[in-house]
Design a protein around this motif. Structure first.
Motif, PDB file in Angstrom:
ATOM      1  N   TYR A  37      20.922 -37.083   6.551  1.00  0.00           N
ATOM      2  CA  TYR A  37      19.631 -36.557   6.106  1.00  0.00           C
ATOM      3  C   TYR A  37      18.699 -36.398   7.310  1.00  0.00           C
ATOM      4  O   TYR A  37      18.502 -37.336   8.075  1.00  0.00           O
ATOM      5  CB  TYR A  37      18.977 -37.509   5.098  1.00  0.00           C
ATOM      6  CG  TYR A  37      19.793 -37.801   3.863  1.00  0.00           C
ATOM      7  CD1 TYR A  37      19.520 -37.182   2.647  1.00  0.00           C
ATOM      8  CD2 TYR A  37      20.844 -38.727   3.908  1.00  0.00           C
ATOM      9  CE1 TYR A  37      20.266 -37.456   1.512  1.00  0.00           C
ATOM     10  CE2 TYR A  37      21.599 -39.011   2.776  1.00  0.00           C
ATOM     11  CZ  TYR A  37      21.305 -38.376   1.582  1.00  0.00           C
ATOM     12  OH  TYR A  37      22.054 -38.655   0.459  1.00  0.00           O
ATOM     13  N   TYR A  38      18.116 -35.202   7.448  1.00  0.00           N
ATOM     14  CA  TYR A  38      17.151 -34.946   8.520  1.00  0.00           C
ATOM     15  C   TYR A  38      15.968 -34.203   7.913  1.00  0.00           C
ATOM     16  O   TYR A  38      16.125 -33.110   7.350  1.00  0.00           O
ATOM     17  CB  TYR A  38      17.800 -34.115   9.629  1.00  0.00           C
ATOM     18  CG  TYR A  38      16.847 -33.671  10.709  1.00  0.00           C
ATOM     19  CD1 TYR A  38      16.080 -34.596  11.424  1.00  0.00           C
ATOM     20  CD2 TYR A  38      16.698 -32.318  11.019  1.00  0.00           C
ATOM     21  CE1 TYR A  38      15.204 -34.182  12.408  1.00  0.00           C
ATOM     22  CE2 TYR A  38      15.825 -31.902  12.007  1.00  0.00           C
ATOM     23  CZ  TYR A  38      15.078 -32.847  12.697  1.00  0.00           C
ATOM     24  OH  TYR A  38      14.194 -32.429  13.681  1.00  0.00           O
ATOM     25  N   SER A  71      15.486 -28.913   9.000  1.00  0.00           N
ATOM     26  CA  SER A  71      15.747 -30.013   8.082  1.00  0.00           C
ATOM     27  C   SER A  71      17.115 -29.732   7.456  1.00  0.00           C
ATOM     28  O   SER A  71      17.524 -28.571   7.327  1.00  0.00           O
ATOM     29  CB  SER A  71      14.670 -30.125   6.996  1.00  0.00           C
ATOM     30  OG  SER A  71      14.568 -28.911   6.269  1.00  0.00           O
ATOM     31  N   VAL A  72      17.812 -30.793   7.065  1.00  0.00           N
ATOM     32  CA  VAL A  72      19.182 -30.573   6.580  1.00  0.00           C
ATOM     33  C   VAL A  72      19.713 -31.821   5.894  1.00  0.00           C
ATOM     34  O   VAL A  72      19.275 -32.946   6.180  1.00  0.00           O
ATOM     35  CB  VAL A  72      20.120 -30.176   7.764  1.00  0.00           C
ATOM     36  CG1 VAL A  72      20.471 -31.387   8.625  1.00  0.00           C
ATOM     37  CG2 VAL A  72      21.374 -29.479   7.271  1.00  0.00           C
ATOM     38  N   ILE A  73      20.632 -31.610   4.949  1.00  0.00           N
ATOM     39  CA  ILE A  73      21.463 -32.688   4.394  1.00  0.00           C
ATOM     40  C   ILE A  73      22.911 -32.228   4.515  1.00  0.00           C
ATOM     41  O   ILE A  73      23.286 -31.186   3.954  1.00  0.00           O
ATOM     42  CB  ILE A  73      21.146 -33.008   2.922  1.00  0.00           C
ATOM     43  CG1 ILE A  73      19.681 -33.416   2.752  1.00  0.00           C
ATOM     44  CG2 ILE A  73      22.060 -34.127   2.415  1.00  0.00           C
ATOM     45  CD1 ILE A  73      19.277 -33.664   1.301  1.00  0.00           C
ATOM     46  N   VAL A 120      27.100 -28.665   3.001  1.00  0.00           N
ATOM     47  CA  VAL A 120      25.669 -28.746   3.284  1.00  0.00           C
ATOM     48  C   VAL A 120      24.938 -28.595   1.951  1.00  0.00           C
ATOM     49  O   VAL A 120      25.258 -27.723   1.143  1.00  0.00           O
ATOM     50  CB  VAL A 120      25.235 -27.676   4.304  1.00  0.00           C
ATOM     51  CG1 VAL A 120      25.633 -26.273   3.855  1.00  0.00           C
ATOM     52  CG2 VAL A 120      23.741 -27.764   4.569  1.00  0.00           C
ATOM     53  N   LEU A 121      23.945 -29.470   1.705  1.00  0.00           N
ATOM     54  CA  LEU A 121      23.210 -29.471   0.446  1.00  0.00           C
ATOM     55  C   LEU A 121      21.810 -28.880   0.596  1.00  0.00           C
ATOM     56  O   LEU A 121      21.244 -28.367  -0.383  1.00  0.00           O
ATOM     57  CB  LEU A 121      23.073 -30.900  -0.101  1.00  0.00           C
ATOM     58  CG  LEU A 121      24.287 -31.614  -0.660  1.00  0.00           C
ATOM     59  CD1 LEU A 121      25.322 -31.933   0.397  1.00  0.00           C
ATOM     60  CD2 LEU A 121      23.863 -32.891  -1.374  1.00  0.00           C
ATOM     61  N   TYR A 122      21.260 -28.991   1.808  1.00  0.00           N
ATOM     62  CA  TYR A 122      19.856 -28.636   2.036  1.00  0.00           C
ATOM     63  C   TYR A 122      19.736 -28.133   3.463  1.00  0.00           C
ATOM     64  O   TYR A 122      20.345 -28.695   4.374  1.00  0.00           O
ATOM     65  CB  TYR A 122      19.012 -29.905   1.837  1.00  0.00           C
ATOM     66  CG  TYR A 122      17.514 -29.732   1.867  1.00  0.00           C
ATOM     67  CD1 TYR A 122      16.800 -29.458   0.710  1.00  0.00           C
ATOM     68  CD2 TYR A 122      16.804 -29.905   3.056  1.00  0.00           C
ATOM     69  CE1 TYR A 122      15.405 -29.339   0.732  1.00  0.00           C
ATOM     70  CE2 TYR A 122      15.421 -29.786   3.087  1.00  0.00           C
ATOM     71  CZ  TYR A 122      14.721 -29.507   1.923  1.00  0.00           C
ATOM     72  OH  TYR A 122      13.358 -29.399   1.950  1.00  0.00           O
TER      73      TYR A 122
END
Length: 313
Positions: A37-38, A71-73, A120-122
């Motif tokens: 998570y970022y 941003s990323v998940i 990748v979710l987000y």
């Protein structure tokens, strides 16, 4: 975006490997499921049980070294290789099971890991879980730059051929995924399916046997839906070293008790040291025998999973 950990999409078990143009196959790595998570400011890592692992894997928290995102998940699996060059659950647990985090730099040199990213979710302040898997993978290809410690999981069009290779190599198994599938948070369905070459489970240690005052085998159990604790087998072989057995012998001392916790009496129980059912362990086995006992159980490593989650299915 808040760094709130999520339960990941889980595959269902299958014996038949699905076929068709929409199905892709991936190797099932014998590692630890980790979501990264970022939020644009900090990176955090959580496993599939929502336990934080941020400080265990500094190779992964250095996100800008391999990922272009505001941003990323990310979803993937942390693996470590054994002496035979194959993924080893025992080896990765030397990192994941660390309780004294000041030892991370030392163990990091001894046990290098690789983050195998497969979803990748987000991304950049937008949820992409509704996108088809094929599009999410295209996005991964654009934002992930592979490094020695981060790799993208490869797709294979022929599940049967992939399984034969995995079987020949003695690896864990395969995952078959529908390329049109969205990402289901906190659930499982048949759009993702797993076929294991060998079976495994997380069991609870309810007793031990000793040789020369050192533990040399574990008595394993699972809870039923009513909370009763059932013996399912002995395990004395596997990947634990003599040093591991010594450390485990010391670890169980506060848990020793006079009473047996199992509701069914194990065979050869005369010289057993009973302990409170609090320690969990990953077990590889060939099959279930009649009477809910394991055939050829083998110890893969101790895990940080609550005992009450280890339930007979």
């Amino acid at each position: 975006m808040e760094l709130t950990p999520l339960f990941p999409f889980e595959p269902t078990s299958t014996e038949a490997i699905p076929v068709g143009p929409q199905w892709i196959g991936q190797v099932k790595w014998d590692g630890v499921r980790i979501l990264t998570y970022y939020d644009g400011h900090e990176v955090k890592l959580f496993n599939r049980k929502l336990n934080e692992r941020t400080f265990h894997y500094p190779e992964v928290t250095d996100l800008h070294s391999y990922c272009r995102a505001d941003s990323v998940i990310l979803d993937g699996e942390i693996i470590a290789l054994g002496s035979d060059g194959k993924p080893s659950f025992y080896e990765v647990m030397r990192r994941d099971g660390l309780r004294r985090l000041e030892k991370v730099p030392q163990v990091q040199k001894l046990v290098p890991v690789t983050y195998m990213v497969f979803d990748v979710l987000y991304w950049n302040h937008e949820w992409v879980t509704s996108y088809p898997l094929s599009e999410r993978q295209q996005l991964l290809g654009k934002i992930i730059t592979p490094t020695p410690h981060v790799q993208l999981v490869e797709n294979f069009p022929d599940g049967d051929a992939l399984y034969r290779v995995v079987e020949a190599q003695g690896m864990e198994g395969i995952i078959m995924k529908d390329a049109s599938s969205s990402y289901l948070i906190n659930g499982k369905d048949q759009r993702w399916r797993k076929k294991k070459y060998y079976r495994d489970l997380i069991a609870v240690v309810g007793g031990v046997t000793l040789r020369d005052h050192i533990v040399n085998s574990l008595l394993l159990g699972l809870f039923d839906q009513q909370g009763s604790f059932w013996y399912i087998g002995h395990a004395g072989t596997g990947k634990l070293t003599h040093t591991d057995w010594r450390a485990f012998t010391e670890r169980i001392q506060p848990l020793v008790q006079q009473k047996m916790s199992f509701v069914n009496k194990p065979p050869r129980a005369a010289n057993t040291l009973w302990i409170q059912p609090e320690i969990t362990v990953k077990i590889k086995f060939a099959e279930w025998k009649e009477g809910h006992s394991l055939r050829q159980p083998s110890i893969q490593g101790f895990v940080d999973i609550p005992p009450h989650q280890c339930v007979l299915e």
